[in-house]
Motif scaffolding. Sequence first.
Motif, PDB file in Angstrom:
ATOM      1  N   ALA A  26       0.874  -1.279   0.058  1.00 49.58           N
ATOM      2  CA  ALA A  26      -0.175  -0.043   0.034  1.00 49.58           C
ATOM      3  C   ALA A  26       0.831   1.273  -0.114  1.00 49.58           C
ATOM      4  O   ALA A  26       0.446   2.245  -0.660  1.00 49.58           O
ATOM      5  N   ARG A  27       2.144   1.067   0.676  1.00 48.77           N
ATOM      6  CA  ARG A  27       2.992   2.367   0.554  1.00 48.77           C
ATOM      7  C   ARG A  27       3.448   2.581  -0.494  1.00 48.77           C
ATOM      8  O   ARG A  27       3.429   3.767  -1.020  1.00 48.77           O
ATOM      9  N   ARG A  28       3.671   1.738  -1.504  1.00 45.36           N
ATOM     10  CA  ARG A  28       4.204   1.806  -2.685  1.00 45.36           C
ATOM     11  C   ARG A  28       3.097   2.555  -3.716  1.00 45.36           C
ATOM     12  O   ARG A  28       3.650   3.027  -4.724  1.00 45.36           O
ATOM     13  N   GLU A  29       2.094   2.098  -3.511  1.00 44.57           N
ATOM     14  CA  GLU A  29       0.817   2.951  -4.201  1.00 44.57           C
ATOM     15  C   GLU A  29       0.735   4.386  -4.206  1.00 44.57           C
ATOM     16  O   GLU A  29      -0.046   4.855  -4.974  1.00 44.57           O
ATOM     17  N   ARG A  30       1.242   4.827  -3.129  1.00 45.67           N
ATOM     18  CA  ARG A  30       1.292   6.423  -2.790  1.00 45.67           C
ATOM     19  C   ARG A  30      -0.386   6.883  -2.439  1.00 45.67           C
ATOM     20  O   ARG A  30      -1.251   6.001  -2.241  1.00 45.67           O
ATOM     21  N   CYS A  31      -0.505   8.301  -2.283  1.00 47.78           N
ATOM     22  CA  CYS A  31      -1.517   8.651  -1.791  1.00 47.78           C
ATOM     23  C   CYS A  31      -2.892   8.565  -2.811  1.00 47.78           C
ATOM     24  O   CYS A  31      -2.571   8.750  -4.073  1.00 47.78           O
ATOM     25  N   LEU A  32      -4.016   8.148  -2.563  1.00 45.75           N
ATOM     26  CA  LEU A  32      -4.984   7.983  -3.261  1.00 45.75           C
ATOM     27  C   LEU A  32      -5.745   9.282  -4.110  1.00 45.75           C
ATOM     28  O   LEU A  32      -6.264   9.497  -4.815  1.00 45.75           O
ATOM     29  N   ALA A  33      -5.711  10.373  -3.081  1.00 44.29           N
ATOM     30  CA  ALA A  33      -6.089  11.738  -3.278  1.00 44.29           C
ATOM     31  C   ALA A  33      -5.142  12.522  -4.147  1.00 44.29           C
ATOM     32  O   ALA A  33      -5.520  13.259  -5.144  1.00 44.29           O
ATOM     33  N   HIS A  69       1.569  18.167   3.183  1.00 45.76           N
ATOM     34  CA  HIS A  69       0.713  18.994   4.316  1.00 45.76           C
ATOM     35  C   HIS A  69      -0.564  19.455   3.614  1.00 45.76           C
ATOM     36  O   HIS A  69      -0.356  19.823   2.261  1.00 45.76           O
ATOM     37  N   GLY A  70      -1.727  19.444   4.093  1.00 51.21           N
ATOM     38  CA  GLY A  70      -2.821  19.961   3.669  1.00 51.21           C
ATOM     39  C   GLY A  70      -3.711  18.535   3.109  1.00 51.21           C
ATOM     40  O   GLY A  70      -4.877  18.792   3.136  1.00 51.21           O
ATOM     41  N   CYS A  71      -2.891  17.598   2.774  1.00 46.14           N
ATOM     42  CA  CYS A  71      -3.836  16.383   2.365  1.00 46.14           C
ATOM     43  C   CYS A  71      -4.127  15.472   3.472  1.00 46.14           C
ATOM     44  O   CYS A  71      -5.280  15.571   4.051  1.00 46.14           O
ATOM     45  N   ARG A  72      -2.912  14.781   3.902  1.00 47.47           N
ATOM     46  CA  ARG A  72      -3.107  14.070   5.042  1.00 47.47           C
ATOM     47  C   ARG A  72      -4.084  12.778   5.173  1.00 47.47           C
ATOM     48  O   ARG A  72      -4.554  12.499   6.219  1.00 47.47           O
ATOM     49  N   LYS A  73      -4.575  12.521   3.885  1.00 46.28           N
ATOM     50  CA  LYS A  73      -5.384  11.205   3.957  1.00 46.28           C
ATOM     51  C   LYS A  73      -5.047  10.103   4.559  1.00 46.28           C
ATOM     52  O   LYS A  73      -3.853   9.685   4.230  1.00 46.28           O
ATOM     53  N   ARG A  74      -5.834   9.358   5.382  1.00 45.14           N
ATOM     54  CA  ARG A  74      -5.537   8.111   5.840  1.00 45.14           C
ATOM     55  C   ARG A  74      -5.730   6.913   4.856  1.00 45.14           C
ATOM     56  O   ARG A  74      -6.492   7.101   4.250  1.00 45.14           O
ATOM     57  N   LYS A  75      -4.855   6.181   4.739  1.00 46.77           N
ATOM     58  CA  LYS A  75      -4.918   4.937   3.932  1.00 46.77           C
ATOM     59  C   LYS A  75      -4.726   3.548   4.948  1.00 46.77           C
ATOM     60  O   LYS A  75      -3.469   3.423   5.328  1.00 46.77           O
ATOM     61  N   THR A  76      -5.729   2.895   5.027  1.00 44.29           N
ATOM     62  CA  THR A  76      -5.458   1.784   5.924  1.00 44.29           C
ATOM     63  C   THR A  76      -5.651   0.361   4.997  1.00 44.29           C
ATOM     64  O   THR A  76      -6.260   0.332   4.261  1.00 44.29           O
ATOM     65  N   PRO A  77      -4.322  -0.142   5.084  1.00 41.21           N
ATOM     66  CA  PRO A  77      -4.233  -1.565   4.245  1.00 41.21           C
ATOM     67  C   PRO A  77      -5.064  -2.586   4.797  1.00 41.21           C
ATOM     68  O   PRO A  77      -5.274  -2.812   5.910  1.00 41.21           O
ATOM     69  N   PRO A  78      -5.327  -3.326   3.729  1.00 47.42           N
ATOM     70  CA  PRO A  78      -6.027  -4.836   4.331  1.00 47.42           C
ATOM     71  C   PRO A  78      -5.119  -5.400   5.352  1.00 47.42           C
ATOM     72  O   PRO A  78      -3.798  -5.085   5.611  1.00 47.42           O
ATOM     73  N   SER A  79      -5.756  -6.253   6.244  1.00 50.51           N
ATOM     74  CA  SER A  79      -5.144  -7.132   7.516  1.00 50.51           C
ATOM     75  C   SER A  79      -5.480  -8.232   7.555  1.00 50.51           C
ATOM     76  O   SER A  79      -6.409  -8.579   7.277  1.00 50.51           O
TER      77      SER A  79
END
Length: 190
Positions: A26-33, A69-79
Amino acid sequence: MYSSLPANATFHDLLLACDHDLADQARRERCLACGSAVHSDNYPRKPRGRLRKLPPEHDLRLSLCCARHGCRKRKTPPSLRFLGRKVYLAATIILIAILREGATQARMRRLTALINVDRRTLERWRTWWRDAFTATPFWQIARASFMPPADETRLPDALLERFAANSPTERLVALLRFLAPLTGGQVQAL
């Protein structure tokens, strides 16, 4: 056969390693927003149904947050450890629901003592598998993957039987991987 897994620290270490792999993907996919890089922003959980001897990192829900800064969208990968917002560990919910169907009174007493779960909670899990899970869009699409169809009155046992593996541990991990889209981020069809 499955009753020993909740007490197996190596099994929990394996699930934690799988979660780290999913977080790295998920970290390699970068921010979705905004497309920026994402950084670890794990948060503590208080999971029930865990071994007391596990180190504290087993209580962390691996999560990511946009670095811009200003985006800070959370991305929670599957678990593979957590089943959405449920407080009990995913493997515990699956195994106890399976064993509840064919468990002897002695086995249920041992499992209840091991993970300290109330009989009413067990009934809620059985209801969740039969009613709430089968109504999810994920299951409505994913159930087409099984031929012949999985018996929805026997979930999760009917699902576990569908995964061919050499050991009970591998079979359970395969089921947890199958359920991973339900555990965080965007739910995607198979």
